[in-house]
Design an enzyme around this catalytic site. Structure first.
Site, PDB file in Angstrom:
ATOM      1  CG  ASP A 150       1.849 -35.020 -25.940  1.00 52.59           C
ATOM      2  OD1 ASP A 150       1.114 -36.005 -25.766  1.00 52.59           O
ATOM      3  OD2 ASP A 150       2.315 -34.339 -25.008  1.00 52.59           O
TER       4      ASP A 150
ATOM      5  CG  ASP B 215      -1.503 -36.924 -21.469  1.00 59.20           C
ATOM      6  OD1 ASP B 215      -1.216 -35.810 -21.018  1.00 59.20           O
ATOM      7  OD2 ASP B 215      -1.224 -37.276 -22.645  1.00 59.20           O
TER       8      ASP B 215
ATOM      9  CG  MET C  75      -2.889 -37.358 -29.476  1.00 59.30           C
ATOM     10  SD  MET C  75      -2.576 -35.881 -28.481  1.00 59.30           S
ATOM     11  CE  MET C  75      -0.811 -36.023 -28.312  1.00 59.30           C
TER      12      MET C  75
ATOM     13  N   GLY D 249      -2.272 -27.579 -21.221  1.00 58.07           N
ATOM     14  CA  GLY D 249      -2.835 -26.511 -20.388  1.00 58.07           C
ATOM     15  C   GLY D 249      -4.351 -26.499 -20.265  1.00 58.07           C
TER      16      GLY D 249
ATOM     17  CG  HIS E 119      -0.259 -39.440 -26.419  1.00 60.64           C
ATOM     18  ND1 HIS E 119      -0.824 -38.413 -25.697  1.00 60.64           N
ATOM     19  CD2 HIS E 119      -1.298 -40.090 -27.005  1.00 60.64           C
ATOM     20  CE1 HIS E 119      -2.142 -38.430 -25.844  1.00 60.64           C
ATOM     21  NE2 HIS E 119      -2.449 -39.441 -26.644  1.00 60.64           N
TER      22      HIS E 119
ATOM     23  CG  MET F 114      -0.727 -33.297 -31.235  1.00 58.55           C
ATOM     24  SD  MET F 114      -1.198 -31.718 -30.498  1.00 58.55           S
ATOM     25  CE  MET F 114      -0.994 -32.112 -28.764  1.00 58.55           C
TER      26      MET F 114
ATOM     27  CG  HIS G  19       3.754 -37.906 -22.537  1.00 55.94           C
ATOM     28  ND1 HIS G  19       3.119 -39.147 -22.534  1.00 55.94           N
ATOM     29  CD2 HIS G  19       2.900 -37.058 -23.167  1.00 55.94           C
ATOM     30  CE1 HIS G  19       1.935 -39.032 -23.124  1.00 55.94           C
ATOM     31  NE2 HIS G  19       1.774 -37.786 -23.525  1.00 55.94           N
TER      32      HIS G  19
ATOM     33  CB  SER H   8       3.772 -33.611 -21.645  1.00 56.33           C
ATOM     34  OG  SER H   8       3.566 -33.110 -22.946  1.00 56.33           O
TER      35      SER H   8
ATOM     36  CG  MET I 212      -6.538 -38.851 -23.887  1.00 55.58           C
ATOM     37  SD  MET I 212      -4.841 -38.294 -23.630  1.00 55.58           S
ATOM     38  CE  MET I 212      -5.030 -36.515 -23.559  1.00 55.58           C
TER      39      MET I 212
HETATM   40  C1  DX5 Z   1      -2.693 -33.272 -24.783  1.00 55.54           C
HETATM   41  C2  DX5 Z   1      -1.404 -34.044 -24.594  1.00 55.54           C
HETATM   42  C3  DX5 Z   1      -0.834 -33.924 -23.231  1.00 55.54           C
HETATM   43  C4  DX5 Z   1      -0.458 -32.519 -22.833  1.00 55.54           C
HETATM   44  C5  DX5 Z   1      -0.650 -32.415 -21.353  1.00 55.54           C
HETATM   45  O1  DX5 Z   1      -3.232 -33.555 -26.010  1.00 55.54           O
HETATM   46  O2  DX5 Z   1      -1.605 -35.423 -24.844  1.00 55.54           O
HETATM   47  O3  DX5 Z   1       0.274 -34.806 -23.048  1.00 55.54           O
HETATM   48  O4  DX5 Z   1       0.856 -32.174 -23.146  1.00 55.54           O
HETATM   49  O5  DX5 Z   1      -0.492 -31.107 -20.976  1.00 55.54           O
HETATM   50  P1  DX5 Z   1      -0.965 -30.544 -19.562  1.00 55.54           P
HETATM   51  O6  DX5 Z   1      -0.236 -31.342 -18.516  1.00 55.54           O
HETATM   52  O7  DX5 Z   1      -0.552 -29.113 -19.623  1.00 55.54           O
HETATM   53  O8  DX5 Z   1      -2.447 -30.748 -19.483  1.00 55.54           O
HETATM   54 ZN    ZN Z   2       0.032 -36.830 -24.263  1.00 60.84          ZN
END
Ligand code: DX5
Ligand code: ZN
Length: 216
Positions: free
Chosen positions: A35, A175, A68, A145, A66, A37, A33, A8, A137
């Site tokens: 993300d 994920d 969100m 993190g 992905h 948002m 990946h 990611s 998820m």
């Molecule tokens: C969270 C994201 C993840 C995130 C994962 O909302 O969808 O893809 O980047 O991060 P780690 O691997 O640090 O949990």
């Molecule tokens: Zn993600």
């Protein structure tokens, strides 16, 4: 165990995105990946279309996007023109999920649906055969993190059982909070694709961590 790894970019150095994308290009990672948002569906903003366009030009790995966001069908045509491989929408963000999935596939992309930690895999019973991938998820979406929620292991096993019963090839992606230990558990429960952000990019040598994860 053979599986796909999708680092990611959310945990990369945003001041050195090109460097970090090229690091992934050269690594043993399978996908990248991304993300997205919107500050509405999740309580955080990441990056949007203009940044994604630049990433798409630099990355040589298949783009695993992905979303969100609310109204995730809005960007199907734009992302397909960028050459996005996997277009992933949240179950919780789609009123007409079947229609959205058909639109993604008609645009020439693979279709994936994500479910949040509190959403049951059994709600996917009537859409599963239309999906190329389901993302479970293992944290509440919005931030990298976070701590792994172990109930996803049961959900992975339940979903695997549904996929095998229906004789489908749908991939299971997980994920959130993935590290060497949780990755091993997830693979043992039937996961096919793992996303890892901070575990890879917080390391001194991300390429070595990717190799280590790939050889689990
Ligand atoms: C969270 C994201 C993840 C995130 C994962 O909302 O969808 O893809 O980047 O991060 P780690 O691997 O640090 O949990
Ligand atoms: Zn993600």
């Amino acid at each position: 165990m053979s599986y796909l790894l999708s680092p990611s970019l959310l945990a990369a150095d945003f001041g050195n995105l090109e460097r970090d994308i090229k690091l992934i290009n050269k690594s043993e990672a399978d996908w990248l990946h991304l993300d997205i948002m919107d500050g509405v569906f999740v309580p955080n903003l990441s990056f949007g279309i203009p940044v994604l366009e630049h990433i798409a030009k630099i990355s040589t790995k298949p783009l695993d996007v992905h979303l969100m966001i609310v109204e995730p069908d809005k960007y199907i045509s734009k992302l397909s023109k960028m050459g996005v491989y996997m277009y992933n929408v949240h179950y919780e963000a789609c009123t007409h999920l079947h229609r959205v999935v058909q639109k993604i596939k008609s645009a020439g992309m693979k279709a994936a649906v994500t479910i949040n930690p509190a959403t049951s895999v059994f709600l996917l019973e009537d859409i599963l055969e239309d999906l190329d991938m389901v993302l479970l998820m293992s944290v509440n979406p919005g931030y990298g993190g976070q701590k792994f929620i172990p109930n996803v292991l049961n959900k992975t096993a339940q979903l695997k059982e549904m996929i095998l019963r229906k004789q489908l090839n749908t991939l299971i992606q997980v994920d959130g909070g993935v590290n060497d230990k949780t990755a091993k558990q997830l693979l043992d429960h039937g996961a096919d694709v793992l996303v890892a952000g901070s575990y890879i990019f917080d390391a001194d040598d991300p390429s070595t961590v990717i190799s280590q994860l790939k050889s689990l």
